[in-house]
Write a protein that holds these residues in place. Structure first.
Motif, PDB file in Angstrom:
ATOM      1  N   TRP A 119      42.982  21.190 -19.266  1.00 23.61           N
ATOM      2  CA  TRP A 119      41.765  20.272 -17.293  1.00 23.61           C
ATOM      3  C   TRP A 119      41.973  21.109 -16.778  1.00 23.61           C
ATOM      4  CZ3 TRP A 119      39.501  16.154 -16.747  1.00 23.61           C
ATOM      5  CH2 TRP A 119      39.558  15.248 -17.705  1.00 23.61           C
ATOM      6  N   GLY A 120      42.026  22.464 -16.273  1.00 23.76           N
ATOM      7  CA  GLY A 120      42.386  23.627 -15.785  1.00 23.76           C
ATOM      8  C   GLY A 120      41.257  24.709 -16.129  1.00 23.76           C
TER       9      GLY A 120
ATOM     10  N   LEU B 104      36.038  26.830 -16.509  1.00 24.20           N
ATOM     11  CA  LEU B 104      34.795  26.389 -17.109  1.00 24.20           C
ATOM     12  C   LEU B 104      33.055  25.797 -16.603  1.00 24.20           C
ATOM     13  CD1 LEU B 104      35.344  26.649 -20.927  1.00 24.20           C
ATOM     14  CD2 LEU B 104      34.906  29.279 -19.056  1.00 24.20           C
ATOM     15  N   THR B 105      33.980  24.880 -15.743  1.00 24.77           N
ATOM     16  CA  THR B 105      32.236  23.775 -15.400  1.00 24.77           C
ATOM     17  C   THR B 105      32.119  24.969 -13.603  1.00 24.77           C
ATOM     18  OG1 THR B 105      33.601  21.835 -15.806  1.00 24.77           O
ATOM     19  CG2 THR B 105      31.520  21.810 -13.699  1.00 24.77           C
ATOM     20  N   ILE B 106      32.849  25.104 -13.835  1.00 24.01           N
ATOM     21  CA  ILE B 106      32.705  26.409 -12.189  1.00 24.01           C
ATOM     22  C   ILE B 106      32.023  27.906 -12.568  1.00 24.01           C
ATOM     23  CG2 ILE B 106      33.524  28.052 -10.594  1.00 24.01           C
ATOM     24  CD1 ILE B 106      35.815  25.901 -10.080  1.00 24.01           C
TER      25      ILE B 106
ATOM     26  N   PHE C 295      41.313  28.895 -12.001  1.00 25.38           N
ATOM     27  CA  PHE C 295      41.499  27.403 -12.338  1.00 25.38           C
ATOM     28  C   PHE C 295      42.026  26.960 -13.875  1.00 25.38           C
ATOM     29  CE2 PHE C 295      38.877  26.393  -8.560  1.00 25.38           C
ATOM     30  CZ  PHE C 295      39.413  25.628  -8.386  1.00 25.38           C
ATOM     31  N   CYS C 296      40.952  28.085 -14.332  1.00 25.83           N
ATOM     32  CA  CYS C 296      41.909  28.162 -15.434  1.00 25.83           C
ATOM     33  C   CYS C 296      43.045  28.459 -16.434  1.00 25.83           C
ATOM     34  CB  CYS C 296      40.692  28.824 -17.232  1.00 25.83           C
ATOM     35  SG  CYS C 296      38.790  28.425 -17.202  1.00 25.83           S
ATOM     36  N   ALA C 297      43.933  29.543 -15.358  1.00 25.79           N
ATOM     37  CA  ALA C 297      44.865  29.636 -15.861  1.00 25.79           C
ATOM     38  C   ALA C 297      46.235  29.136 -15.086  1.00 25.79           C
ATOM     39  CB  ALA C 297      45.276  31.004 -15.049  1.00 25.79           C
TER      40      ALA C 297
END
Length: 143
Positions: free
Chosen positions: A80-81, A86-88, A140-142
């Motif tokens: 989810w992160g 990736l969306t951002i 966010f990914c992390a």
């Protein structure tokens, strides 16, 4: 936010940011087709479609970089992160590459039109915009 005395969260963020930065360089300068580069800022649907095609390959390149990072290091990332990050990255990349929003921001900030058009200013602002949003995406990914 909780304490992380070992620095693990910071190390994960750093690894993810580097992967996204490398993917950015490859996707923006190698993967992007000449047609996408020439057309993505044009008005109307032809420009929108070219920009969307570029952002799609850009995002897939970023995802691939994260897959290689995970495979090479054993790092575990929350799906989810990664999806949010990736969306951002994708949305902010699309906004900048449509050109008009970035140019309006530059004009509002009083950037010199000659520098923007003939001194590499638009490219510099474009790349710094992307890298700034890669920083946010990596956070966010992390997670």
């Amino acid at each position: 936010m909780f304490a992380d005395p070992t620095g693990t969260r910071a190390a994960v963020f750093a690894a993810v940011f580097v992967a996204l930065f490398v993917a950015h360089q490859v996707a923006d300068h190698w993967v992007q087709t000449q047609r996408q580069a020439d057309c993505k800022g044009r008005p109307g649907w032809p420009g929108r479609i070219a920009c969307a095609a570029h952002v799609t390959t850009y995002t897939l390149t970023a995802l691939l970089a994260l897959v290689f990072l995970i495979a090479g290091t054993g790092l575990r990332l929350d799906p989810w992160g990664v999806t949010v990050g990736l969306t951002i990255s994708a949305v902010s990349h699309y906004i900048a590459d449509r050109r008009v929003p970035l140019r309006r921001c530059a004009d509002a900030l009083g950037k010199n039109p000659a520098w923007l058009e003939h001194g590499g200013g638009l490219y510099a602002l474009d790349q710094s915009w992307h890298i700034g949003f890669l920083f946010i995406a990596a956070l966010f990914c992390a997670v």
